[in-house]
Design an enzyme around this catalytic site. Structure first.
Site, mmCIF file in Angstrom:
data_model
loop_
_atom_site.group_PDB
_atom_site.id
_atom_site.type_symbol
_atom_site.label_atom_id
_atom_site.label_comp_id
_atom_site.label_asym_id
_atom_site.label_seq_id
_atom_site.Cartn_x
_atom_site.Cartn_y
_atom_site.Cartn_z
ATOM 1 N N ASP A 66 0.873 -1.166 0.000
ATOM 2 C CA ASP A 66 0.000 0.000 0.000
ATOM 3 C C ASP A 66 0.910 1.215 0.000
ATOM 4 O O ASP A 66 1.517 1.545 1.028
ATOM 5 C CB ASP A 66 -0.892 -0.006 1.237
ATOM 6 C CG ASP A 66 -1.822 1.199 1.318
ATOM 7 O OD1 ASP A 66 -1.674 2.125 0.491
ATOM 8 O OD2 ASP A 66 -2.675 1.224 2.215
ATOM 9 N N TYR A 159 -8.237 15.439 -5.554
ATOM 10 C CA TYR A 159 -7.488 14.717 -6.585
ATOM 11 C C TYR A 159 -6.688 15.687 -7.456
ATOM 12 O O TYR A 159 -5.487 15.493 -7.683
ATOM 13 C CB TYR A 159 -8.449 13.906 -7.446
ATOM 14 C CG TYR A 159 -7.816 13.263 -8.654
ATOM 15 C CD1 TYR A 159 -7.064 12.099 -8.532
ATOM 16 C CD2 TYR A 159 -7.959 13.819 -9.921
ATOM 17 C CE1 TYR A 159 -6.477 11.501 -9.642
ATOM 18 C CE2 TYR A 159 -7.381 13.239 -11.036
ATOM 19 C CZ TYR A 159 -6.637 12.072 -10.893
ATOM 20 O OH TYR A 159 -6.057 11.496 -11.990
ATOM 21 N N LYS A 163 -2.527 15.940 -7.753
ATOM 22 C CA LYS A 163 -1.765 15.796 -8.989
ATOM 23 C C LYS A 163 -0.970 17.065 -9.297
ATOM 24 O O LYS A 163 0.122 17.014 -9.867
ATOM 25 C CB LYS A 163 -2.701 15.451 -10.145
ATOM 26 C CG LYS A 163 -3.298 14.046 -10.060
ATOM 27 C CD LYS A 163 -2.230 12.968 -10.101
ATOM 28 C CE LYS A 163 -2.826 11.583 -10.194
ATOM 29 N NZ LYS A 163 -1.795 10.508 -10.317
ATOM 30 N N ASP A 198 -13.949 2.138 -15.385
ATOM 31 C CA ASP A 198 -15.244 1.465 -15.462
ATOM 32 C C ASP A 198 -15.867 1.362 -14.076
ATOM 33 O O ASP A 198 -17.061 1.629 -13.888
ATOM 34 C CB ASP A 198 -15.076 0.072 -16.073
ATOM 35 C CG ASP A 198 -16.408 -0.638 -16.274
ATOM 36 O OD1 ASP A 198 -17.190 -0.196 -17.139
ATOM 37 O OD2 ASP A 198 -16.677 -1.617 -15.559
#
Length: 262
Positions: A66, A159, A163, A198
């Site tokens: 992890d 997020y 980044k 997905d």
């Protein structure tokens, strides 16, 4: 004709059991790489991915970890160095794209996103760079970012910020170790067609089977970014063929940042 441009590459690839990570690992093997450490949390997927690449003639190990935990990042580098006899390349492809707008993101979600997307890559880079400096050897790092560093959708606040932080770290590392011939670059993909996407679409956006075909029909080039296509750019950046290229953040998308309207 199969390229041999990565014949000397000995790489750690996080998220290497699926999606972008596996596509990069497979492309590396196709380009002559014979020493790889795949990193991920799913042992079963990791075993299958490693077996598939071994069947192509590569020496591949899977390291279950992890990467949001510093000690596990340090263990990954140590195990990869021992198993492969040294490493000279790192691909930080593993990430979480957990959803949350500014007003919806709590402390736990924020910490999870930054631990996975920033802290993990930071300490993996630290370990690889230290290893290269000790050996006085050149190396190459590629971080997988996102076009969301330019702004990001409202539901991707943490997020996008994570980044963006990794983008700055990419340039900082490139600058700090260029005289040691350790290069650091990044790719910024747009919306991608991956197993993970997905799952995200169905979990977070209520998508049903067939969502991909509908979405792709509306894209300028009729498709989403495919992992295998992006992988070629990553392996080029890793290879000696990319020469002195360092500190580059390369958009990989069909939509151009900054355009207003059509």
């Amino acid at each position: 004709m199969i390229s041999a441009r990565n014949a000397e590459t000995r790489a750690i690839v996080t998220g290497g059991a699926q999606g972008i990570g596996f596509a990069v690992a497979e492309a590396l093997v196709d380009e002559g790489c014979r020493a790889l450490a795949l990193v991920g949390r799913d042992e079963a997927k990791g075993a299958r991915a490693a077996a598939a690449l071994r069947a192509k003639g590569a020496d591949v190990v899977f390291i279950g970890a992890d990467i949001s935990e510093v000690a596990q990042c340090q263990r990954v580098v140590a195990m990869a160095v021992e198993a492969l006899g040294g490493v000279n390349a790192l691909v930080n492809a593993a990430a979480t794209s957990a959803r949350g707008a500014l007003t919806e993101t709590d402390e736990a979600l924020f910490d999870h996103v930054f631990a996975t997307n920033v802290r993990g890559p930071f300490f993996l880079m630290q370990g690889v760079v230290r290893h290269l400096l000790e050996r006085e050897a050149p190396g190459s790092i590629v971080n997988v970012l996102s076009v969301n560093i330019h702004c990001g959708q409202p539901f991707l606040a943490a997020y996008s910020a994570s980044k963006g932080a990794l983008a700055t770290l990419t340039k900082n590392t490139a600058n700090a170790y260029r005289t040691n011939r350790i290069r650091c670059n990044a790719v910024l993909p747009g919306w991608m067609d991956t197993e993970g996407e997905d799952m995200v679409q169905k979990k977070w956006h209520g998508a049903s089977d067939g969502w991909l075909e509908k979405v792709e029909a509306k894209q300028p080039m009729g498709k989403l970014v495919k992992p295998r296509e992006l992988a070629g750019l990553v392996t080029y950046m890793l290879s000696p063929e990319s020469g002195v290229m360092t500190g580059a953040l390369v958009d990989y998308d069909q939509n151009v940042p900054g355009i207003i309207g059509e």
